[in-house]
Write a protein that holds these residues in place. Structure first.
Motif, mmCIF file in Angstrom:
data_model
loop_
_atom_site.group_PDB
_atom_site.id
_atom_site.type_symbol
_atom_site.label_atom_id
_atom_site.label_comp_id
_atom_site.label_asym_id
_atom_site.label_seq_id
_atom_site.Cartn_x
_atom_site.Cartn_y
_atom_site.Cartn_z
ATOM 1 N N PRO A 1 -4.861 5.788 3.129
ATOM 2 C CA PRO A 1 -5.341 4.395 2.973
ATOM 3 C C PRO A 1 -4.295 3.491 2.322
ATOM 4 O O PRO A 1 -4.143 2.336 2.700
ATOM 5 C CB PRO A 1 -6.581 4.559 2.098
ATOM 6 N N VAL A 2 -3.552 4.034 1.367
ATOM 7 C CA VAL A 2 -2.543 3.200 0.679
ATOM 8 C C VAL A 2 -1.454 2.776 1.646
ATOM 9 O O VAL A 2 -1.032 1.624 1.690
ATOM 10 C CB VAL A 2 -1.951 3.972 -0.518
ATOM 11 N N LYS B 1 -1.630 2.530 4.813
ATOM 12 C CA LYS B 1 -2.149 1.542 5.752
ATOM 13 C C LYS B 1 -2.172 0.155 5.147
ATOM 14 O O LYS B 1 -1.815 -0.825 5.798
ATOM 15 C CB LYS B 1 -3.553 1.960 6.206
ATOM 16 N N ARG B 2 -2.593 0.056 3.904
ATOM 17 C CA ARG B 2 -2.644 -1.262 3.265
ATOM 18 C C ARG B 2 -1.233 -1.864 3.118
ATOM 19 O O ARG B 2 -1.030 -3.048 3.342
ATOM 20 C CB ARG B 2 -3.331 -1.130 1.905
ATOM 21 N N VAL B 3 -0.208 -1.016 2.743
ATOM 22 C CA VAL B 3 1.171 -1.507 2.608
ATOM 23 C C VAL B 3 1.717 -1.980 3.943
ATOM 24 O O VAL B 3 2.377 -3.006 4.067
ATOM 25 C CB VAL B 3 2.070 -0.402 2.020
ATOM 26 N N ILE C 1 0.093 -3.144 6.490
ATOM 27 C CA ILE C 1 -0.513 -4.426 6.857
ATOM 28 C C ILE C 1 0.162 -5.568 6.113
ATOM 29 O O ILE C 1 0.462 -6.624 6.684
ATOM 30 C CB ILE C 1 -2.027 -4.394 6.567
ATOM 31 N N ALA C 2 0.452 -5.355 4.824
ATOM 32 C CA ALA C 2 1.082 -6.415 4.019
ATOM 33 C C ALA C 2 2.482 -6.740 4.535
ATOM 34 O O ALA C 2 2.872 -7.901 4.672
ATOM 35 C CB ALA C 2 1.135 -5.984 2.550
#
Length: 645
Positions: free
Chosen positions: A93-94, A96-98, A100-101
């Motif tokens: 999940p981490v 994926k979030r990075v 996207i950013a």
């Protein structure tokens, strides 16, 4: 002591664990009645036979050997304890979030880049400064207008220059320097494509140099003209204060570094600010230590005492003050200082002191008495050879004690030796002529030139030139202002009257039968001269020449009184000469000229012009046979009537 790795201990522990497990299994079976309880030795084998086996004799128990260490078995990293493979890190999940950013940032940056590109299209790149003019961010038209307004007149404005401590000015256009606008805009360039460059342009400035259009010939000419401000090196030397030597240390100069100045002018002229042109030291020919050496080794010893030259029956000396006028110093080309000696000054000081010891050479001459000529023997000279004598001077000037040299004499042969004079066979008169009717200033000039020519010898085959023999006939040579003929009218000039001597000499050569090598008659007839048998001369322009076409020498004798001049040529007479003068013909009447009264106007009654001829007949003296007959026709202009009003 033997060390043991942790891996070996783990293997042994694992082996021992296996043996315990097997014993427990067998024990459980035995308890259940399946197998009898075995005996275990050191090799883990049962010591009692199975029920179906024959009993075996007991064997000796051997001591057990330690098992060799085995490498540890590492569990696979991609498996968990439960045996399942873990998920990749990028699926976390981490991560994926990075992702996207980061993607969002790139999208925003792309949108910003595109927006900035569209907004600045057609503009000068940000941060651009040209020759101090900030045009960054302006559209090209506005930027060009701004640049031309700021820099367009720079080429016609005076540019201050400094060359060392000298201030001067230069007009760039005169030096062939103009702004090259096209190349300058090429240097400025278009909007950058590199995102980093575009981003950094928000915070930085880019200075673009102006390109120049150069007229090489004009620029080189101006740089050469600036060399007038060069300051030459004052070379070290030694001067004299009377008899005291004074060391003059060198003073280094400077000169324009033309190559560097050229580059600097091209790069800097458009800025309009004062330009310090680079200079380099001017060459120093004499080292300072060389001055000290020449002072110590030459100058000071030179004026220590007199220098003496012993001659025949006397001597000559140079005292220290005189030595100081003779001795000079100059660079030797190798950084040193060399002594130089002015021989002319030295001879001028020494020669009068030894003049009485010299004998001047004297040419053989001829004693003329009645109708005969006898040779007067020549005198061989005994003269001082000053160049050889003064070769001793450098050594004498530095000599610590003896400062006396010997004068060198040598014999000097005369130009005409006794033997040569006798071989010329000058024994009798060949031709003679006399003119008269002069007085005053003309007489002065005639007697002066006659004295110069008297005694001249013309060898066989030589040509005598009156102008070459006498040289200039000016005031310095003793001539005065007297009457001449100028463009057919009477006038005055220094040396006037020489033509009467020329006419007399011409006629003497005429009757001696010598070859005419060039002469010019007067433009109008003068009654005291024979028609068609006279000559005029003018210093450096009109000459009188005759050639000695005999096998013997010719000696010129002149004698003058207050009113007449006689020229007699001596040699060996072989011919007789007759002059036949023709009748006057083709008369022309004079014109009248009216001039203002004054010194420049000399009145004249005038006279008609005419044409007349003269024939020279030359006959052999012994046989009377005619050798030649030559006719010369002369046209005389009318003498103008001059009125002074």
């Amino acid at each position: 002591m033997t060390s043991e790795s942790s891996t070996g201990r783990q293997d042994r522990s694992r082996q021992q664990g296996g043996e315990v497990g097997l014993q427990q299994l067998l024990e459980s079976k035995r308890n259940a009645g399946a197998y009898p309880a075995p005996e275990w030795g050191s090799d883990s084998a049962p010591t009692q036979p199975l029920p179906t086996q024959q009993p075996r004799a007991p064997r000796a128990v051997r001591p057990s050997k330690p098992n060799p260490p085995r490498p540890p078995v590492q569990p696979p990293n991609n498996r968990s304890r439960s045996g399942e493979q873990p998920a990749p890190w990028w699926r976390s999940p981490v991560a994926k979030r990075v992702g996207i950013a980061v993607g969002a940032v790139f999208v925003l940056a792309g949108i910003g880049y595109a927006t900035d590109w569209l907004r600045t299209s057609g503009e000068v790149p940000r941060g651009v400064v040209v020759a101090g003019v900030d045009i960054g961010g302006l559209d090209h038209s506005a930027a060009d207008t701004k640049l031309r307004a700021a820099l367009g007149d720079r080429s016609s404005e005076e540019l201050p220059l400094r060359i060392g401590d000298v201030q001067t000015r230069l007009v760039p256009a005169t030096a062939g320097l103009e702004v090259d606008w096209d190349t300058t805009w090429d240097r400025i360039g278009d909007q950058p494509l590199n995102p980093y460059t575009r981003f950094m342009s928000l915070f930085t400035m880019r200075h673009v140099p102006v390109a120049s259009r150069i007229d090489e010939a004009a620029l080189n000419q101006q740089l050469t003209a600036l060399r007038v401000h060069d300051r030459a090196t004052v070379e070290g030397t030694i001067a004299f204060d009377k008899a005291r030597p004074v060391a003059v240390p060198p003073v280094p100069g400077r000169q324009l570094d033309v190559a560097a100045a050229r580059t600097l002018l091209i790069d800097s002229w458009v800025l309009g600010a004062a330009v310090d042109l680079p200079v380099v030291p001017a060459p120093l020919t004499v080292r300072p230590e060389a001055v000290e050496k020449a002072m110590r080794e030459i100058a000071q010893p030179a004026v220590r005492a007199d220098v003496v030259f012993a001659g025949k029956g006397g001597s000559a000396k140079l005292d220290p003050a005189q030595i100081a006028t003779v001795l000079t110093f100059a660079p030797d080309g190798q950084g040193g200082l060399a002594a130089a000696y002015d021989q002319n000054i030295a001879v001028g000081l020494l020669a009068p002191q030894l003049a009485s010891s010299e004998v001047e050479p004297k040419d053989a001459t001829f004693a003329l008495s009645g109708g005969t000529a006898n040779v007067v023997p020549a005198i061989i000279g005994d003269k001082i050879n000053w160049p050889k004598t003064l070769e001793q001077l450098p050594a004498l000037l530095t000599a610590p004690q003896e400062r006396t040299g010997q004068t060198v004499y040598e014999q000097v042969e005369p130009k005409l030796t006794t033997e040569a004079a006798q071989a010329l066979r000058i024994v009798e008169p060949m031709g003679v002529f006399t003119t008269s009717g002069f007085s005053g200033p003309s007489g002065v000039n005639i007697r002066t030139v006659a004295g110069k020519v008297n005694g001249a010898v013309v060898r066989p085959g030589e040509t005598f030139s009156l102008n070459d023999f006498t040289g200039p006939r000016g005031v310095a040579e003793g001539y005065v202002e007297s009457g001449i003929i100028d463009h057919g009218r009477p006038s005055t000039a220094v040396g006037g009257g020489i033509s009467q001597f020329a006419t007399t000499l011409y006629n003497a050569a005429y009757f001696a039968g010598l070859e005419d090598a060039g002469h010019t008659e007067h433009s109008y007839y003068i009654s005291r001269y024979p028609a068609a048998r006279e000559a005029t001369v003018f210093d450096g322009a009109i000459d009188l020449k005759f050639r000695n076409n005999t096998e013997n020498g010719v000696y010129i004798e002149t004698s003058a009184t207050g009113s007449d001049i006689t020229v007699r040529l001596w040699g060996t007479k072989t011919v007789e000469v007759e002059s036949i003068t023709g009748e006057k013909s083709k008369p022309t009447e004079p014109t009248t000229v009216t001039l203002p009264k004054g010194k420049e106007c000399i009145a004249s009654e005038g006279a008609p012009g005419f044409t007349i001829s003269d024939t020279r007949v030359i006959k052999d003296r012994k046989t009377g046979r005619e050798v030649s007959r030559t006719t010369r026709t002369v046209k005389y202009d009318p003498i103008p009537i001059v009125k002074c009003e």
